[in-house]
Design an enzyme around this catalytic site. Sequence first.
Site, PDB file in Angstrom:
ATOM      1  N   THR A  34     -18.664  -9.506  34.979  1.00 57.82           N
ATOM      2  CA  THR A  34     -19.152  -9.645  35.871  1.00 57.82           C
ATOM      3  C   THR A  34     -20.301 -11.787  36.193  1.00 57.82           C
ATOM      4  O   THR A  34     -20.330 -11.787  37.108  1.00 57.82           O
ATOM      5  CB  THR A  34     -20.536  -9.720  35.296  1.00 57.82           C
ATOM      6  OG1 THR A  34     -20.915 -10.055  34.192  1.00 57.82           O
ATOM      7  CG2 THR A  34     -20.477  -7.815  35.312  1.00 57.82           C
ATOM      8  N   TYR A 150     -29.677   2.200  31.516  1.00 59.09           N
ATOM      9  CA  TYR A 150     -30.276   0.135  30.942  1.00 59.09           C
ATOM     10  C   TYR A 150     -30.881   0.361  29.749  1.00 59.09           C
ATOM     11  O   TYR A 150     -31.397  -0.290  29.099  1.00 59.09           O
ATOM     12  CB  TYR A 150     -30.238  -0.311  32.272  1.00 59.09           C
ATOM     13  CG  TYR A 150     -30.209  -1.244  32.292  1.00 59.09           C
ATOM     14  CD1 TYR A 150     -29.542  -2.381  31.196  1.00 59.09           C
ATOM     15  CD2 TYR A 150     -31.082  -2.492  32.476  1.00 59.09           C
ATOM     16  CE1 TYR A 150     -29.835  -4.155  31.262  1.00 59.09           C
ATOM     17  CE2 TYR A 150     -31.282  -3.791  32.958  1.00 59.09           C
ATOM     18  CZ  TYR A 150     -30.862  -4.620  31.903  1.00 59.09           C
ATOM     19  OH  TYR A 150     -31.097  -5.815  32.044  1.00 59.09           O
TER      20      TYR A 150
END
Length: 189
Positions: A34, A150
């Site tokens: 990312t 998450y």
Amino acid sequence: MILITGAAGYIGSHVAKQLLLDGKEIIVIDNLSTGFQSTIDTLQKIKVFNFINLDLKEFEKVEEVFKKYDIRTVIHFAAFSQVGESMTNPLKYYMNNTVNTTNLVKCASQNGVNKFIFSSTAATYGEPNFKETNITTIDEEFDTKPINPYGTSKLMSENIIKDEAKVNKNLKYLIFRYFNVAGADINYE
């Protein structure tokens, strides 16, 4: 030496930049999933450092990094952070965020690291009910009740770090729970 994971990403790159400007010796591990190579290239213009393109799931190679370098501090930013994706692919988040962090903590603890800084998230708090609690702000003591994988993966990682520091008295830690991070570097090229 300071090891920074995820320094090709947004927050990690700003921390790496400041440490380089302060003359610190750093080593960076990032798999660029990312983050961006261009970010690493920009940071290298400030001061040359060792960059290792490595996924933290490669446990043996991570261990080799700790054996090769005299790392005393770890600043851990590397993680998946998309809440929606975590709800459709929770194992991806538990494997990357929690399992990889566990191995990183293990390597740090076994190799004499005495400072571990962890980039967590406000998602560990879940959705506080301010009406029932009569509280208007959230601080570090607020109950953690994550509502997605998450947030749960990050809270589990926090607990792993805390538990290891209880048995390894030389390992000190700091955990940041960010809400929304925004901004830009005024010297951005």
